[in-house]
Design a protein around this motif. Structure first.
Motif, mmCIF file in Angstrom:
data_model
loop_
_atom_site.group_PDB
_atom_site.id
_atom_site.type_symbol
_atom_site.label_atom_id
_atom_site.label_comp_id
_atom_site.label_asym_id
_atom_site.label_seq_id
_atom_site.Cartn_x
_atom_site.Cartn_y
_atom_site.Cartn_z
ATOM 1 N N ARG A 64 0.847 -1.182 0.000
ATOM 2 C CA ARG A 64 0.000 0.000 0.000
ATOM 3 C C ARG A 64 0.893 1.246 0.000
ATOM 4 O O ARG A 64 1.469 1.620 1.033
ATOM 5 C CB ARG A 64 -0.928 0.013 1.211
ATOM 6 C CG ARG A 64 -1.962 -1.112 1.216
ATOM 7 C CD ARG A 64 -2.999 -0.889 0.118
ATOM 8 N NE ARG A 64 -4.049 -1.908 0.144
ATOM 9 C CZ ARG A 64 -4.094 -2.962 -0.659
ATOM 10 N NH1 ARG A 64 -3.109 -3.136 -1.561
ATOM 11 N NH2 ARG A 64 -5.079 -3.828 -0.595
ATOM 12 N N ARG A 88 3.068 3.547 3.011
ATOM 13 C CA ARG A 88 4.537 3.607 3.013
ATOM 14 C C ARG A 88 5.052 5.027 2.818
ATOM 15 O O ARG A 88 6.093 5.395 3.349
ATOM 16 C CB ARG A 88 5.105 2.699 1.936
ATOM 17 C CG ARG A 88 4.966 1.216 2.254
ATOM 18 C CD ARG A 88 5.679 0.334 1.236
ATOM 19 N NE ARG A 88 4.978 0.292 -0.038
ATOM 20 C CZ ARG A 88 5.310 0.983 -1.119
ATOM 21 N NH1 ARG A 88 6.362 1.797 -1.073
ATOM 22 N NH2 ARG A 88 4.622 0.885 -2.247
ATOM 23 N N GLY A 95 2.161 -0.995 5.239
ATOM 24 C CA GLY A 95 2.122 -0.880 3.791
ATOM 25 C C GLY A 95 2.919 -1.945 3.084
ATOM 26 O O GLY A 95 3.094 -1.889 1.864
#
Length: 894
Positions: free
Chosen positions: A666, A670, A681
């Protein structure tokens, strides 16, 4: 002889010498120095001793050895300077002065001897009445008792000290030559009183619980039995005391001493006859070994004809209510023998036997039904109708037999369709606003366990931030006055842990270096970190951020404070909080905003409106919230398992070593979230992960991700798989997972499957609660849970008996269809194999019970194909596996 005054200060030389000796920690000199002092001089010394005692309490960290020596001297001197027995006992029982295992008691006794018998007796009694004090002051108390001639104080603490002295003074750890314990007990004049009290104690001293294999010549039951034989201990008193203690129940460890003593004393039949009511009482509530012993004794009395029918009926009702199958079977056998000899007792005994008709074990139901059928002709119509009414509790498997036995007396089955009973859908409770006054806030902060309860923790943290922003000086003053404990007010206290709100309090008081705080605030989990470290890192990042910003304009309130008990935040409330930040011209703190985004409830009826209102705020934080509510790619996780390793010579290839948890990539997490959050993430390694440290803080995990249930379950799985076979409270986050929002996938299913097979009964109960909550919300994928159970049971990671216990508990709430849907999905693979796993019969019994109850009207849900069932049911013998397979097959056919 009088003492001269020291020049210029009005104190005698003797007083100064005594105070100097005490301050120097020279306890050995104190008795001699006290001898020359009068009452007035001792009062003068006492004032100095109290002042020195207060001073020594601050030496512990920097001068521990010197502090210990001075306290020893204070202990002796205070004993000799207090004229009143009550004050002297209070001094000698002070927690900071009581010596370890009577060290220094001989010196204290020397200064007490001159006080008179009544004074010594009162001090001894007061010290003996305080358990922890008496245990460590045993020698002093004993000396006072012997010199005053008062009665032996039979208290738990004194007996603990007495037992320790026997252990410390014996040679049990060096050799087993000579009956030393018996000789010492025989020679001790206090043994008759203290041995009886030891038998009655709720918690037995350690030495008294050793088995004969551990220390044959330090085995207390053997010694006590020998003293009973010699007449030193009264036989009747020993029997009554031991039976009374066993009747009260408790931990098996604490019952070992009275039980073994009773066995070794070998009461006669006549002695047991006098104590039948106690024995019957023992069969009801005591642990299995105790109840089994009483059952054996009563069975022998029954064979002798010494047990009345009324007492046997009372005993039978008590035993048949228990869950231990061995005890129930033995009792049914006993009743059968008595009825074969005395048919006239059927009217009193058969109603007690009928208690088994409601037992969860259908085999026991069948045994009881056969026993009733064998003697039914010996009872009148009223008893027959009573038994027929009880027969309504029988499993449908025994319905045909019951109909043949009771005929028209048996109530006909109603035609009502089966109705599944599930708990009401739980509703998240609103979280109360933070404390409105500083006084109220301080009470919240001082409350025990505030950092361990997520709701109380978040409420206190938000209140702390808000009040510090309003008036930091007033809050700081209140905290300094309220928190007298200094341990957390040192920087080293936070080296390895934030310790909840204490970190923020330390920041409020300015006790921590700002650079040191920033270092912890910016930490990111290593790529190989375990998930619970990463989850704890999120909490710590928030705490260190609050520690750095508390009391400044940068943190007027917490965005991430939950609005409901699950940890979730109403999206409209979060919009209002962001509006308050905008109006104040303040940018949200990164960790606080990140946690708020993870907590905001994205699927509720207000999510759409909140998305529009957030975007309209015109701030970067508002835009982030709007985008987060619109996103169709929330944090996600997947779970898979590597193939089992074939080489068993290597380390055990367990579930946790084969588990691979992968967090979806994701980019928004991040790139836009603070370092402590970026692992969500997808930055953690996906290799099998195992942590080797103590798991703590689990109660805070579920409220961190209340909108992403599958991710939360995936993070929880490695810790659960590592500890489910041995650790208690391993399933604590499960209810939070069940009550959370978001997708339900394999991670939730595996978590439930593992938890249903937990080694601890309380953990299994939590798993059952989670299962039923998911079912009541319509979120349970029963087939998925069953399929995970299938391979976990087949490979031995989940033991069938534990699964059966959990399934039986869930079914007993009325959720027979739900449990069958799970077990029905698990059984095909377990039955199709040529060799079913050991213990599968218990699981089949629960499955059969569910089918009989929820499929009786032809509405059996989710009927699976069980191709291996016929093969198992056609097997020879009467094992539980074959019997229950036949029962399940018949139920499915019906």
């Amino acid at each position: 002889m009088g003492t001269t005054k020291a020049e210029g200060n009005g104190q005698s030389v003797g007083v100064e010498k005594l105070i100097e000796a005490v301050r120097g920690g020279r306890a050995d000199e104190v008795p001699a120095l006290l001898e020359g002092l009068g009452a007035a001089e001792r009062r003068t010394v006492l004032v100095a001793l109290k002042s020195l005692r207060t001073e020594v309490r601050g030496w512990e960290q920097k001068r521990p050895r010197e502090a210990a020596e001075v306290r020893r001297a204070l202990y002796v001197a205070g004993a000799g300077c207090h004229p009143g027995a009550s004050a002297a006992a209070t001094w000698l029982g002070g927690r900071d002065l009581v010596p370890w295992r009577s060290e220094g008691s001989d010196l204290a006794l020397r200064v007490c001897v001159g006080q008179g018998p009544e004074w010594m007796a009162e001090v001894a009694g007061r010290l003996a009445a305080r358990p922890s004090v008496a245990e460590h002051s045993y020698e002093l108390i004993r000396g006072l008792v012997e010199r005053s001639g008062c009665a032996v104080p039979a208290t738990d603490g004194y007996v603990l000290g007495w037992a320790w002295e026997f252990r410390a003074g014996s040679r049990w750890w060096r050799s087993f030559e000579g009956p030393e314990l018996l000789e010492r007990l025989r020679e001790d004049a206090q043994t008759p009183v203290l041995a009886l009290h030891a038998l009655s104690m709720a918690e037995s001293p350690d030495a008294l619980t050793w088995t004969v294999t551990e220390a044959p010549h330090a085995h207390w039951p053997t010694a006590v039995a020998a003293l009973v034989g010699e007449g030193l201990l009264d036989r009747a008193e020993v029997l009554d005391t031991a039976l009374s203690r066993l009747l009260r129940g408790g931990r098996p460890r604490d019952l070992r001493f009275p039980l073994e003593t009773l066995r070794l004393v070998e009461p006669t039949s006549a002695e047991f006859r006098e104590r039948i009511p106690d024995l019957v009482g023992m069969t009801a509530d005591t642990p299995s070994p105790i109840a089994g012993y009483a059952q054996e004794v009563l069975a022998e009395l029954a064979e002798e004809g010494a047990l009345s029918t009324a007492m046997l009926a009372e005993m039978t009702s008590a035993v048949l209510f228990r869950t231990e199958k061995k005890l129930v079977r033995a009792q049914l056998t006993l009743v059968g023998k008595v009825l074969a000899r005395e048919p006239g007792a059927a009217a009193e005994l058969l109603p007690a036997v009928a208690e088994v008709f409601g037992n969860e074990d259908t085999d026991l139901q069948g045994r009881a039904l056969k026993l009733v059928g064998r003697h039914l002709s010996a009872v009148d119509d009223s008893v027959r109708r009573e038994l027929a009414a009880q027969a309504g509790l029988l499993s449908p498997a025994h319905r045909q037999t019951a109909v043949a036995l009771f005929g028209e007396d048996l109530e006909e089955e109603t035609g009502f369709p089966y109705e599944e009973i599930l708990p009401p859908v739980p509703e998240a409770q609103p979280v109360a606003p933070p404390a409105s006054t500083v006084e109220e806030l301080v009470e919240d902060l001082l409350a025990k366990g505030v950092s361990d309860d997520p709701v109380r923790f978040e409420r206190a943290l938000d209140g702390l931030v808000r009040h510090a922003h309003r008036d930091r000086e007033a809050l700081t003053r209140a905290v300094r006055e309220a928190f007298t404990t200094k341990s957390w007010q040192e920087p080293y206290h936070f080296t390895y842990d934030s310790h909840g709100v204490h970190a923020v309090l330390a920041g409020l008081l300015g006790l921590l270096d700002p650079a040191w705080i920033e270092d912890r605030r910016a930490r990111e989990p290593e790529s190989a970190a375990c998930f619970h470290e990463a989850l704890t890192g999120i909490r710590d990042a928030r705490l260190w951020e609050a520690t750095a910003l508390i009391g400044t304009d940068a943190l007027p309130l917490l965005l991430a404070s939950p609005t409901v008990s699950t940890g979730g935040i109403d999206p409209l409330v979060l919009v209002e909080r962001l509006r308050a930040y905008r109006d104040a011209g303040v940018e949200p703190a990164p960790a606080d905003l990140a946690q708020a985004l993870l907590r905001v409830l994205r699927t509720g009826p207000d999510a759409g409106r909140a998305e529009r209102d957030a975007s309209a705020l015109g701030t970067a934080a508002g835009q982030r919230l709007g985008a987060w509510l619109r996103a169709d790619e929330p944090p996600a996780a997947t779970v898979r398992f590597l193939e089992r390793q074939e080489d068993r010579s290597l380390e055990r290839w367990s579930v946790v070593q084969r588990m691979v948890v992968e967090l979806a990539d994701r980019a928004v997490v991040r790139e836009e979230f603070p370092p402590a959050f970026r692992w969500l993430g997808g930055t953690l390694e996906t290799a099998p992960r195992r942590c080797y440290h103590w798991v703590s803080g689990g109660e805070h995990w579920a409220p961190m991700l209340p909108a992403d249930r599958e991710v939360l379950a995936a993070c929880f799985l490695p810790s659960l798989a590592r500890s489910f076979d041995s650790s208690r409270e391993a399933t604590d986050p499960l209810i939070g997972i069940a009550e959370a929002e978001g997708r339900v996938g394999r991670a939730v299913a595996v978590a439930l499957a593992l938890a249903l097979g937990s080694g601890d009964a309380d953990d299994r109960l939590r798993a059952v609660d989670a299962l039923l909550v998911l079912a009541s919300r319509g979120d349970l994928d029963a087939r998925q849970v069953g399929e995970e159970l299938e391979w976990l049971v087949a490979e031995g990671s989940v033991k069938p008996n534990r699964l059966a216990d959990a399934a039986r508990t869930a079914a007993a709430t009325g959720a027979y269809a739900t449990v069958w849907a799970v077990l029905g999905a698990a059984l095909p693979g377990l039955l199709s194999d040529g060799k079913p796993v050991r213990g599968l019969g218990e699981v089949l019994a629960v499955a059969a019970d569910c089918v009989e109850r929820c499929g009786a009207q032809g509405e059996l849900p989710g009927l699976p194909e069980l191709p291996g069932l016929d093969g198992v049911a056609s097997g020879k013998g009467s094992s539980q596996l074959v019997v229950q397979a036949k029962r399940l097959r018949d139920a499915l056919c019906r």
